[in-house]
Motif scaffolding. Structure first.
Motif, PDB file in Angstrom:
ATOM      1  N   LEU A 142      50.848  33.658  34.738  1.00  0.00           N
ATOM      2  CA  LEU A 142      50.167  34.902  34.373  1.00  0.00           C
ATOM      3  C   LEU A 142      51.043  36.090  34.732  1.00  0.00           C
ATOM      4  O   LEU A 142      51.745  36.070  35.754  1.00  0.00           O
ATOM      5  CB  LEU A 142      48.847  35.030  35.130  1.00  0.00           C
ATOM      6  CG  LEU A 142      47.598  34.355  34.574  1.00  0.00           C
ATOM      7  CD1 LEU A 142      46.496  34.415  35.613  1.00  0.00           C
ATOM      8  CD2 LEU A 142      47.156  35.008  33.276  1.00  0.00           C
ATOM      9  N   ARG A 143      50.975  37.135  33.918  1.00  0.00           N
ATOM     10  CA  ARG A 143      51.661  38.383  34.208  1.00  0.00           C
ATOM     11  C   ARG A 143      50.690  39.522  33.927  1.00  0.00           C
ATOM     12  O   ARG A 143      50.151  39.623  32.827  1.00  0.00           O
ATOM     13  CB  ARG A 143      52.931  38.521  33.354  1.00  0.00           C
ATOM     14  CG  ARG A 143      53.826  39.682  33.752  1.00  0.00           C
ATOM     15  CD  ARG A 143      55.097  39.690  32.907  1.00  0.00           C
ATOM     16  NE  ARG A 143      56.022  40.715  33.333  1.00  0.00           N
ATOM     17  CZ  ARG A 143      56.981  40.557  34.235  1.00  0.00           C
ATOM     18  NH1 ARG A 143      57.143  39.371  34.790  1.00  0.00           N
ATOM     19  NH2 ARG A 143      57.779  41.544  34.579  1.00  0.00           N
ATOM     20  N   LEU A 144      50.473  40.386  34.907  1.00  0.00           N
ATOM     21  CA  LEU A 144      49.468  41.432  34.804  1.00  0.00           C
ATOM     22  C   LEU A 144      50.072  42.763  34.367  1.00  0.00           C
ATOM     23  O   LEU A 144      51.257  43.041  34.591  1.00  0.00           O
ATOM     24  CB  LEU A 144      48.774  41.636  36.162  1.00  0.00           C
ATOM     25  CG  LEU A 144      48.155  40.407  36.822  1.00  0.00           C
ATOM     26  CD1 LEU A 144      47.487  40.803  38.134  1.00  0.00           C
ATOM     27  CD2 LEU A 144      47.158  39.729  35.886  1.00  0.00           C
ATOM     28  N   ALA A 145      49.227  43.604  33.785  1.00  0.00           N
ATOM     29  CA  ALA A 145      49.588  44.978  33.440  1.00  0.00           C
ATOM     30  C   ALA A 145      48.487  45.892  33.931  1.00  0.00           C
ATOM     31  O   ALA A 145      47.311  45.687  33.610  1.00  0.00           O
ATOM     32  CB  ALA A 145      49.782  45.124  31.934  1.00  0.00           C
ATOM     33  N   LYS A 172      39.134  40.063  32.304  1.00  0.00           N
ATOM     34  CA  LYS A 172      38.191  38.991  32.644  1.00  0.00           C
ATOM     35  C   LYS A 172      38.778  37.621  32.333  1.00  0.00           C
ATOM     36  O   LYS A 172      38.630  36.656  33.119  1.00  0.00           O
ATOM     37  CB  LYS A 172      36.889  39.189  31.855  1.00  0.00           C
ATOM     38  CG  LYS A 172      35.837  38.096  32.089  1.00  0.00           C
ATOM     39  CD  LYS A 172      35.410  38.047  33.559  1.00  0.00           C
ATOM     40  CE  LYS A 172      34.212  37.132  33.784  1.00  0.00           C
ATOM     41  NZ  LYS A 172      34.499  35.737  33.472  1.00  0.00           N
ATOM     42  N   GLU A 173      39.472  37.494  31.205  1.00  0.00           N
ATOM     43  CA  GLU A 173      40.100  36.210  30.856  1.00  0.00           C
ATOM     44  C   GLU A 173      41.184  35.847  31.872  1.00  0.00           C
ATOM     45  O   GLU A 173      41.335  34.678  32.247  1.00  0.00           O
ATOM     46  CB  GLU A 173      40.688  36.295  29.455  1.00  0.00           C
ATOM     47  CG  GLU A 173      39.653  36.333  28.352  1.00  0.00           C
ATOM     48  CD  GLU A 173      40.245  36.636  26.995  1.00  0.00           C
ATOM     49  OE1 GLU A 173      39.717  36.139  25.973  1.00  0.00           O
ATOM     50  OE2 GLU A 173      41.244  37.400  26.934  1.00  0.00           O
ATOM     51  N   ALA A 174      41.925  36.851  32.336  1.00  0.00           N
ATOM     52  CA  ALA A 174      42.938  36.594  33.360  1.00  0.00           C
ATOM     53  C   ALA A 174      42.279  36.140  34.654  1.00  0.00           C
ATOM     54  O   ALA A 174      42.763  35.220  35.331  1.00  0.00           O
ATOM     55  CB  ALA A 174      43.770  37.852  33.591  1.00  0.00           C
ATOM     56  N   GLN A 175      41.184  36.764  34.993  1.00  0.00           N
ATOM     57  CA  GLN A 175      40.485  36.399  36.231  1.00  0.00           C
ATOM     58  C   GLN A 175      39.912  34.985  36.151  1.00  0.00           C
ATOM     59  O   GLN A 175      39.832  34.282  37.164  1.00  0.00           O
ATOM     60  CB  GLN A 175      39.382  37.403  36.523  1.00  0.00           C
ATOM     61  CG  GLN A 175      38.794  37.272  37.922  1.00  0.00           C
ATOM     62  CD  GLN A 175      37.753  38.330  38.201  1.00  0.00           C
ATOM     63  OE1 GLN A 175      36.920  38.634  37.343  1.00  0.00           O
ATOM     64  NE2 GLN A 175      37.793  38.906  39.394  1.00  0.00           N
ATOM     65  N   ASP A 176      39.541  34.570  34.956  1.00  0.00           N
ATOM     66  CA  ASP A 176      39.062  33.196  34.801  1.00  0.00           C
ATOM     67  C   ASP A 176      40.155  32.187  35.162  1.00  0.00           C
ATOM     68  O   ASP A 176      39.871  31.107  35.691  1.00  0.00           O
ATOM     69  CB  ASP A 176      38.591  32.961  33.363  1.00  0.00           C
ATOM     70  CG  ASP A 176      37.292  33.699  33.045  1.00  0.00           C
ATOM     71  OD1 ASP A 176      36.602  34.098  33.999  1.00  0.00           O
ATOM     72  OD2 ASP A 176      36.993  33.880  31.846  1.00  0.00           O
ATOM     73  N   VAL A 214      40.450  42.435  39.622  1.00  0.00           N
ATOM     74  CA  VAL A 214      41.046  42.914  38.363  1.00  0.00           C
ATOM     75  C   VAL A 214      40.530  44.298  38.004  1.00  0.00           C
ATOM     76  O   VAL A 214      40.616  44.724  36.850  1.00  0.00           O
ATOM     77  CB  VAL A 214      40.768  41.921  37.209  1.00  0.00           C
ATOM     78  CG1 VAL A 214      41.471  40.596  37.457  1.00  0.00           C
ATOM     79  CG2 VAL A 214      39.271  41.718  37.000  1.00  0.00           C
ATOM     80  N   SER A 215      40.030  45.028  38.990  1.00  0.00           N
ATOM     81  CA  SER A 215      39.438  46.334  38.690  1.00  0.00           C
ATOM     82  C   SER A 215      40.445  47.324  38.112  1.00  0.00           C
ATOM     83  O   SER A 215      40.059  48.245  37.390  1.00  0.00           O
ATOM     84  CB  SER A 215      38.801  46.913  39.955  1.00  0.00           C
ATOM     85  OG  SER A 215      39.756  47.025  41.000  1.00  0.00           O
ATOM     86  N   ASP A 216      41.710  47.157  38.420  1.00  0.00           N
ATOM     87  CA  ASP A 216      42.725  48.074  37.883  1.00  0.00           C
ATOM     88  C   ASP A 216      43.570  47.440  36.778  1.00  0.00           C
ATOM     89  O   ASP A 216      44.517  48.052  36.293  1.00  0.00           O
ATOM     90  CB  ASP A 216      43.643  48.563  39.005  1.00  0.00           C
ATOM     91  CG  ASP A 216      44.448  47.442  39.630  1.00  0.00           C
ATOM     92  OD1 ASP A 216      44.017  46.266  39.539  1.00  0.00           O
ATOM     93  OD2 ASP A 216      45.516  47.721  40.226  1.00  0.00           O
ATOM     94  N   VAL A 217      43.226  46.213  36.379  1.00  0.00           N
ATOM     95  CA  VAL A 217      44.035  45.502  35.381  1.00  0.00           C
ATOM     96  C   VAL A 217      43.623  45.933  33.973  1.00  0.00           C
ATOM     97  O   VAL A 217      42.433  46.001  33.653  1.00  0.00           O
ATOM     98  CB  VAL A 217      43.877  43.972  35.536  1.00  0.00           C
ATOM     99  CG1 VAL A 217      44.611  43.233  34.415  1.00  0.00           C
ATOM    100  CG2 VAL A 217      44.408  43.528  36.897  1.00  0.00           C
ATOM    101  N   ILE A 218      44.600  46.242  33.137  1.00  0.00           N
ATOM    102  CA  ILE A 218      44.350  46.604  31.740  1.00  0.00           C
ATOM    103  C   ILE A 218      44.411  45.368  30.847  1.00  0.00           C
ATOM    104  O   ILE A 218      43.632  45.214  29.908  1.00  0.00           O
ATOM    105  CB  ILE A 218      45.383  47.654  31.274  1.00  0.00           C
ATOM    106  CG1 ILE A 218      45.164  48.957  32.032  1.00  0.00           C
ATOM    107  CG2 ILE A 218      45.307  47.878  29.764  1.00  0.00           C
ATOM    108  CD1 ILE A 218      46.210  50.010  31.744  1.00  0.00           C
ATOM    109  N   ALA A 248      49.623  43.685  48.001  1.00  0.00           N
ATOM    110  CA  ALA A 248      49.021  42.382  47.692  1.00  0.00           C
ATOM    111  C   ALA A 248      47.540  42.336  48.065  1.00  0.00           C
ATOM    112  O   ALA A 248      46.730  41.711  47.378  1.00  0.00           O
ATOM    113  CB  ALA A 248      49.783  41.278  48.424  1.00  0.00           C
ATOM    114  N   LEU A 249      47.159  42.992  49.154  1.00  0.00           N
ATOM    115  CA  LEU A 249      45.757  42.972  49.584  1.00  0.00           C
ATOM    116  C   LEU A 249      44.839  43.585  48.532  1.00  0.00           C
ATOM    117  O   LEU A 249      43.697  43.160  48.374  1.00  0.00           O
ATOM    118  CB  LEU A 249      45.605  43.721  50.912  1.00  0.00           C
ATOM    119  CG  LEU A 249      46.179  43.024  52.150  1.00  0.00           C
ATOM    120  CD1 LEU A 249      46.112  43.933  53.367  1.00  0.00           C
ATOM    121  CD2 LEU A 249      45.415  41.725  52.432  1.00  0.00           C
ATOM    122  N   GLY A 250      45.339  44.566  47.814  1.00  0.00           N
ATOM    123  CA  GLY A 250      44.549  45.164  46.759  1.00  0.00           C
ATOM    124  C   GLY A 250      44.322  44.221  45.592  1.00  0.00           C
ATOM    125  O   GLY A 250      43.340  44.368  44.845  1.00  0.00           O
TER     126      GLY A 250
END
Length: 814
Positions: free
Chosen positions: A93-96, A125-129, A136-140, A302-304
């Motif tokens: 996975l790679r986040l933005a 949400k799919e990434a969190q699954d 993932v509150s700040d993930v686009i 990382a804690l965030g």
């Protein structure tokens, strides 16, 4: 235990994953007289403490292919050798977390599609699954690559070593290399703590010690050691063995599962170099003291993302030094200083991801004497004079390390170690608003700020802040006249009574032209690919002046030197630093030049494709009537001490004709409109002249042998399987950068190798190969409906096999 040998065909130095993989693949190729030497135990350098993430996608198609070879090997290695590897294809996975990062990820998805690598874009949400522990509150958005994975570095190395032994290679641990004996340009003996080994070939896979090993033979390996830390936790509830690897670049961190816990590390912007004053003795299976204060910045980020880390038990904070390079790419290939001395090192903390594929490519390179495909992005020949100084290398490498997870902006320049190599006009051009880029240490004017324009780059995936300035320079070149400082060109002299014969063998171009001629001289490899892009000027019967691109200086000189036939009177000399180059281009170029020279520069006396020695503003100049921008013009090659004088004379003479300074970004927009391809991107070792549309430059119908001729003749009459074509888009807001996927009638047929904007036609332009395994011709290329995938959006495009801007061609070149 095998008896220690006194001779071997190939000696590999270094028993990490790269050395073991190279030995494994050499033995599988039938090269069984291979000896691998490790000064302590296998993996005792940096392999044993590697994190073990295996990702594949890079911005270069062939490096992506190489990393894919690693995955292919790791999937079957355990079954072959019977030794566990810890390989798990659990995906990555790679986040933005910012809009600009999301654009980057979408462009990476397009790149993956171009290269045939499966990659899916996900909602938060799919990434969190996939990764339930993360906030993932700040993930686009996110990307998922299902074929990425992870491995145990020590286990994979042991498995590769067993496979190498099974195939006939010999491995000796506790054997230190103490010296290398060089005779007649190659290493003939490897001196060790257990005695000397006579050999034909040496492969330096010594990891962060590769620079020291190279020094023993007079070879420069530009890498340095940097501290790299990651944390291993106790088991954490919810961490399962199938958890994908996770990269969170906006928080500078990466994660993988390990025994129910997490490995978490990152790339801090303020890295700490190691072994600045030399390596400690007997540094094997050792780590550095954990630096919790320095790691705190990574931990807070990382804690965030993973709140569970706050209460997780910490097993260990690993601080292991690893080798990094000035451009973030690893180093493969034959060193320019010697024959038969190869390097595989500098893996920038992704040695496990690269190990299988890099060892395979390096083994094939050693066995055949050339790379299996275009690996110029990682070839040691990409380095130059600026990389000789370890202080400069360290400064640039630390910058590259700090940018490991920063957004890879289009047209981004490095800041460290600058300025280093400067043209005589540097200060003058800077005072006139020049914004410089850097290549191989050279400062090169990219564009010129005027008036209230800020004289610096502002990076974006959209319209750059220098667009208007480049458009201004572009139009000045098309309509009036401009001067480009191209002093950084690589320049060589080939002299001797056999110079024509020697160059005729090395180049596919027709070198039997009279003195005063300019010949485009593609240098092919035995496969028929365009290895080097050289312009040859015949100054006299026995003298050729050869010009190449700035970044290709080491590579092209090395290719020429190695391939000029022995026994001929032909001598190659690098004269790059002796000459400045001022390119005078535009419809008014002749009017300007004739004001400062008494020589006849009329079209009759000085036609297109000619080279003459003339006097310009009181200075001797080798003047080349040629163009890379599609307008009337001359390149003036001048001894450096005359450069400022000639520049002043040109600007004074050109004032009434609207003369202006222009930079390399204008050259790019101008050449795109004229369908002039760029070496290293549009054309390279994997592309033949016929696929590239430059078959006209090849002397195939003359009975003159040259490198690559047999390969071209063998394919003569066969349909091409790919063809370089141009593409234009009507929407001026579309940004083409290269690697956008090409679709023909809805089918993926290739990707753009370069892209930009044509200011005369007002459209985005790109170039790329249309591919069809069963063959194609021009009619096929020009038919069909085309689209380009730009950051996952399909954009209608028109295909072209000729220049997009071509008014009054006779006037332009007359």
């Amino acid at each position: 235990m095998a008896k220690f040998p006194t001779q071997a065909e190939i000696v590999i130095i270094g028993g990490g994953i790269i050395g073991a993989s190279t030995a494994y693949h050499l033995a599988r190729l039938g090269k069984t007289d291979v000896v691998l030497l490790e000064r302590h135990k296998l993996t005792s350098g940096s392999t044993f403490h590697a994190a073990g993430l295996v990702g594949q996608l890079r911005s270069n198609a062939n490096i992506t292919q190489l990393l894919g070879e690693s995955v292919k090997l790791y999937r079957t290695l355990e079954q072959e050798t019977g030794l566990a590897t810890g390989w798990k294809m659990n995906g990555g996975l790679r986040l933005a977390c910012t809009e600009q990062r999301w654009i980057e990820v979408k462009r990476q998805a397009t790149t993956a599609r171009s290269f045939g690598l499966e990659m899916h874009l996900l909602s938060p949400k799919e990434a969190q699954d996939f990764w339930p522990l993360m906030d993932v509150s700040d993930v686009i958005g996110a990307a998922f690559l299902p074929t990425d994975g992870q491995a145990n570095p020590s286990d994979i190395t042991a498995s590769l070593a067993k496979g190498a032994r099974n195939a006939g290679a010999k491995i000796f641990e506790d054997t230190e290399v103490t010296g290398l004996v060089v005779q007649n340009g190659r290493v003939v003996t490897v001196e060790t703590s257990r005695g000397p080994i006579a050999c034909e070939t040496v492969v330096n896979c010594a990891g962060q010690w590769a620079r020291e090993v190279g020094k023993m033979a007079g070879v420069n390996v530009p890498l340095v050691s940097v501290e790299h830390q990651y944390m291993i936790t106790e088991p954490i509830p919810g961490v399962t063995s199938t958890l994908p690897t996770l990269r969170d670049p906006d928080r500078l961190t990466y994660y993988k599962e390990e025994v129910g816990g997490l490995v978490m590390g990152g790339y801090e912007p303020n890295p700490i170099p190691w072994a600045v004053d030399g390596f400690p003795k007997n540094f094997e299976f050792q780590l550095l003291q954990s630096n919790f204060d320095h790691f705190q910045q990574i931990m807070e980020l990382a804690l965030g993302r993973v709140p569970a880390l706050e209460t997780a038990g910490v097993k260990e904070l690993i601080n292991g030094p690893e080798s990094f390079t000035p451009d973030g790419n690893f180093i493969l290939g034959q060193a320019p200083e010697l024959t038969g001395f190869f390097v595989g090192a500098g893996f920038n903390a992704f040695g496990i991801a690269s190990g299988g594929g890099a060892g395979k490519a390096l083994a094939e390179w050693v066995a055949a004497g050339r790379p299996p495909y275009d690996l110029s992005a990682v070839d040691i020949l990409r380095f130059g004079r600026n990389h000789q100084d370890v202080g400069w290398v360290r400064e640039r490498t630390l910058e590259a390390y700090g940018k490991h997870y920063s957004i890879a902006w289009p047209h981004e320049e490095h800041d460290s170690g600058r300025p280093l190599r400067r043209s005589p006009l540097y200060d003058r051009l800077k005072a006139q608003g020049a914004v410089f880029g850097e290549k191989l240490g050279w400062e090169r004017p990219n564009w010129f700020a005027s008036g209230s324009e800020e004289a610096r780059d502002r990076y974006t995936f959209g319209r750059p802040n220098w667009t208007d300035a480049v458009a201004r320079e572009h139009r000045a070149t098309r309509e009036f006249v401009t001067v480009f400082d191209q002093t950084s060109f690589a320049k060589f002299l080939l002299t001797g009574k056999d110079a024509e014969e020697a160059l005729s063998f090395v180049s596919a171009g027709d070198m039997a032209r009279p003195a005063g001629s300019i010949v485009y001289a593609p240098l092919l490899n035995p496969r028929g690919g365009v290895e080097c892009d050289v312009t040859a000027c015949r100054l006299s019967e026995n003298v050729y002046y050869l010009i190449s691109g700035t970044g290709a200086a080491t590579r092209d000189f090395d290719w020429l030197r190695r391939n000029l036939p022995s026994g001929l009177d032909a001598h190659l000399t690098d004269v790059t630093s002796a000459y400045a180059v001022l390119a005078l281009m535009g419809p008014n170029a002749r009017r300007v030049l004739e004001k400062i020279t008494a020589d006849d520069i009329s079209n009759e006396a000085f036609p297109f494709g000619a080279v003459r020695t003339i006097n310009v503003g009181g200075a001797p100049a080798t003047a080349l009537r040629m163009t890379f921008v599609g307008e009337l013009g001359w390149e003036l090659h001048i001894p450096v001490e005359f450069a400022a004088t000639v520049y002043e004379a040109l600007m004074e003479a050109g004032a009434e004709f609207g003369i202006a300074d222009a930079g390399y970004r204008a050259i790019e927009t101008l050449r795109l409109e004229k369908a002039y391809w760029a070496s290293g991107s549009d054309v390279g070792p994997d592309h033949t002249p016929f696929e590239s549309g430059i078959g006209w430059a090849v002397k195939l119908d003359k009975a003159i042998p040259f490198i690559g001729r047999d390969a071209l003749l063998a394919r003569r009459g066969e349909p091409l399987r790919k063809r370089l074509a141009g593409f234009s888009v009507d929407d001026p807001d579309v940004v083409l950068l290269g690697r956008e996927t090409i679709y023909r009638n809805g089918e993926r047929v290739g990707w753009l190798s370069s892209g930009g904007f044509g200011h005369s036609i007002g459209k985005p332009i790109g170039y790329g190969y249309v591919r069809r395994p069963e063959g194609l011709d021009e009619d096929f290329v020009l038919s069909g409906d085309y689209e380009l995938d730009v950051a996952t959006v399909r954009v209608p495009a028109k295909v072209h096999l000729a220049a997009l801007y071509d008014p009054e061609m006779e006037r332009v070149l007359a």
